[in-house]
Design an enzyme around this catalytic site. Structure first.
Site, mmCIF file in Angstrom:
data_model
loop_
_atom_site.group_PDB
_atom_site.id
_atom_site.type_symbol
_atom_site.label_atom_id
_atom_site.label_comp_id
_atom_site.label_asym_id
_atom_site.label_seq_id
_atom_site.Cartn_x
_atom_site.Cartn_y
_atom_site.Cartn_z
ATOM 1 N N HIS A 94 0.831 -1.205 0.000
ATOM 2 C CA HIS A 94 0.000 0.000 0.000
ATOM 3 C C HIS A 94 0.869 1.260 0.000
ATOM 4 O O HIS A 94 0.555 2.248 -0.678
ATOM 5 C CB HIS A 94 -0.897 -0.045 1.240
ATOM 6 C CG HIS A 94 -1.730 1.162 1.443
ATOM 7 N ND1 HIS A 94 -1.811 1.810 2.649
ATOM 8 C CD2 HIS A 94 -2.539 1.857 0.603
ATOM 9 C CE1 HIS A 94 -2.635 2.845 2.555
ATOM 10 N NE2 HIS A 94 -3.086 2.892 1.326
ATOM 11 N N GLU A 97 2.082 2.010 -3.424
ATOM 12 C CA GLU A 97 1.033 2.690 -4.199
ATOM 13 C C GLU A 97 1.062 4.193 -3.950
ATOM 14 O O GLU A 97 0.978 5.000 -4.893
ATOM 15 C CB GLU A 97 -0.331 2.125 -3.834
ATOM 16 C CG GLU A 97 -1.496 2.811 -4.523
ATOM 17 C CD GLU A 97 -2.696 2.998 -3.615
ATOM 18 O OE1 GLU A 97 -3.227 4.132 -3.568
ATOM 19 O OE2 GLU A 97 -3.092 2.022 -2.958
ATOM 20 N N HIS A 98 1.186 4.600 -2.696
ATOM 21 C CA HIS A 98 1.267 6.031 -2.388
ATOM 22 C C HIS A 98 2.484 6.680 -3.052
ATOM 23 O O HIS A 98 2.399 7.776 -3.610
ATOM 24 C CB HIS A 98 1.350 6.230 -0.875
ATOM 25 C CG HIS A 98 0.038 6.172 -0.167
ATOM 26 N ND1 HIS A 98 -0.470 7.214 0.568
ATOM 27 C CD2 HIS A 98 -0.880 5.189 -0.089
ATOM 28 C CE1 HIS A 98 -1.637 6.877 1.087
ATOM 29 N NE2 HIS A 98 -1.904 5.644 0.703
ATOM 30 N N GLU A 174 -4.169 7.578 7.687
ATOM 31 C CA GLU A 174 -5.221 6.822 6.999
ATOM 32 C C GLU A 174 -5.604 5.593 7.823
ATOM 33 O O GLU A 174 -6.799 5.261 7.954
ATOM 34 C CB GLU A 174 -4.715 6.393 5.622
ATOM 35 C CG GLU A 174 -5.752 5.709 4.761
ATOM 36 C CD GLU A 174 -5.225 5.386 3.371
ATOM 37 O OE1 GLU A 174 -5.806 4.498 2.725
ATOM 38 O OE2 GLU A 174 -4.237 6.014 2.941
#
Length: 485
Positions: A94, A97-98, A174
């Protein structure tokens, strides 16, 4: 920019909608019912079948022409997700991805998003257990520029350490917003960790907070270099396009990326469960919540006579549409025990799947009473079965959902990409259709009696505590949730 991570329930419901446009050949296998489903066309008249190509470096290209509007969607799918992480680095898929938005050989941090916006497009990305995806929807005449931008960051993602240090704090925030501030999400994390012994599915996609705090820029770079290779990726383009023209563009912008071998994935074996497992979770909340997860078979092969097809139909009978069995019996029935209920089944994935029953107890009803009522509904089907008419109604509703899906080039691209990740062929829809519409009441009754015992079950129960016990949090220094990537 982030989508909420898909749940088992939402993914199963979406899959049902995506699989079942009742083609005439498949309808011939369906037993007669009191109210038979309508007979829609398999695809809109303007749709054409998708085409699949392999680029010179091993990357896959899938093109779905749809000429109803002058728009196109480009999606990059990488067959890597949290299932590919190692203990101690949970969440790194993840985080990659950022960081894909934080610069490349040609672009400065944040410039990718500004360029797409200047093209008149929108873009986003998502990470799941099984895959990572990136997309842009643009006017079709801007497709070439979008492909150039995506190929550049796939091949040459790079950023300074300071960008990572800032962005890892965004990821941690997040996690706080979507997990640590949400009692049911925390409960789900603990339940997953209890369900699976060996499977990497036991780790959360967003990562454990301790792993995020210990993560380094080199952890992220190493994961990106290991898995972002052409043979582990697919480009899906859907919209007002010509397949041969798209192939020429793909070879120009993606085909020159050096080929590398996909790393070998080591197998693992999930141990048999021996007895019921329970999670009791206390948190400030207004209502209790019960989640029952049963280990069940997953789909391994489209052509097998697998129990997976009947389990998917069972999930739709229990839940997924208004008037489902669970809703009628437990929410709207005379002996109301729940404010809300649900059921879902994953069908397929790169790891083992579960069948879920969930619910919120009604006022004055205990979690134990709701747990027993949920199990009783499955036991009732195991004893009495389901009717032909009940299955026919479910399939009619699937047809309506399929019609809406075909109106969206984004939905078509997402379906083709997710099927590629699982190794499914382009005609997976038609083959799934033939299997699903052939499921009989006897098969549904059989799986209801086979897979829902204590030795398959992990129960997670949220025990509400007074809201006054909620610990205060400092105000986030970051933007609203919609701004988080």
């Amino acid at each position: 920019m982030k989508h909420p991570l898909p749940s088992r329930r939402s993914r199963a419901t979406a899959l049902l909608a995506a699989c079942l446009a009742l083609a005439p050949a498949a309808q011939a296998q369906q037993p007669p019912a009191t109210d038979p489903p309508a007979t829609p066309s398999a695809l809109p008249a303007s749709a054409q079948p998708p085409r699949q190509f392999r680029l010179s470096n091993g990357m896959t290209l899938i093109v779905q022409p749809d000429h109803r509007a002058p728009t196109a969607v480009q999606m990059l799918w990488v067959r890597v997700g949290s299932v590919d992480e190692l203990d101690g680095t949970s969440g790194v898929a993840h985080v990659v991805e950022h960081m894909m938005f934080k610069g490349s050989a040609l672009l400065k941090p944040g410039e990718f998003s500004r360029r797409v916006a200047a093209l008149g497009g929108r873009e986003n990305a998502f990470t799941t257990r099984d895959y990572t995806g990136y997309y842009q929807q643009i006017p079709v005449e801007r497709l070439e520029e979008a492909m150039r931008l995506e190929a550049d960051r796939f091949a040459s993602n790079q950023w300074p350490d300071d960008e990572f240090r800032r962005e890892i704090e965004v990821v941690k925030e997040e996690r706080r917003m979507r997990t640590e501030d949400q009692p049911r999400a925390l409960l789900g994390e603990q339940q997953n960790a209890a369900i699976f012994d060996a499977s990497p599915y036991r780790r959360p996609v967003v990562g454990w907070m301790s792993d995020l705090s210990a993560m380094t820029p080199d952890d992220v770079r190493a994961f990106y270099r290991r898995w972002y290779v052409p043979a582990n990726a697919a480009i899906v383009v859907a919209g007002d396009v010509d397949p041969q023209q798209v192939l020429a563009l793909a070879e120009r912008y993606y085909g020159g990326i050096p080929a590398r071998a996909v790393p070998v994935r080591k197998p693992y074996t999930e141990l048999p469960q021996r007895g019921i497992r329970r999670i009791e979770f206390k948190a400030p909340a207004e209502q209790a919540y019960v989640s029952l997860a049963f280990r069940v078979p997953q789909l391994q092969n489209l052509d097998e006579d697998s129990d997976a097809w009947a389990l998917l139909v069972l999930a739709a009978v229990l839940d997924g549409y208004n008037g489902s069995r669970l809703d009628r019996a437990l929410v709207r029935g005379p002996e109301r025990v729940a404010d809300s209920v649900g059921a879902g089944y994953g069908l397929y994935g790169r790891g083992p799947q579960v069948f879920s029953l969930v619910g919120v107890p009604a006022a004055g009803k205990t979690s134990e009473a709701l747990e027993a009522a949920l199990r009783a509904q499955v036991a009732r089907i195991a004893q009495d079965g389901v009717s032909e008419a009940e299955l026919a109604r479910v399939k009619t509703q699937w047809v309506a959902s399929e019609t809406y899906k075909r109106d969206s080039v984004m939905a078509q691209a997402r379906e083709l990409g997710s099927q590629w990740v699982q190794g499914l062929p382009l005609d997976a829809d038609a083959r799934m259709l033939a299997r699903l519409v052939a499921v009989t009441p006897a098969q549904v009754q059989a799986v209801a009696g086979r897979y829902f015992g204590d030795d398959q079950l992990t129960v997670a129960t949220l025990r509400p505590q007074p809201m006054s016990q909620r610990e205060p949090r400092s105000r986030s220094p970051f933007g609203p949730a919609g701004e988080l990537r």
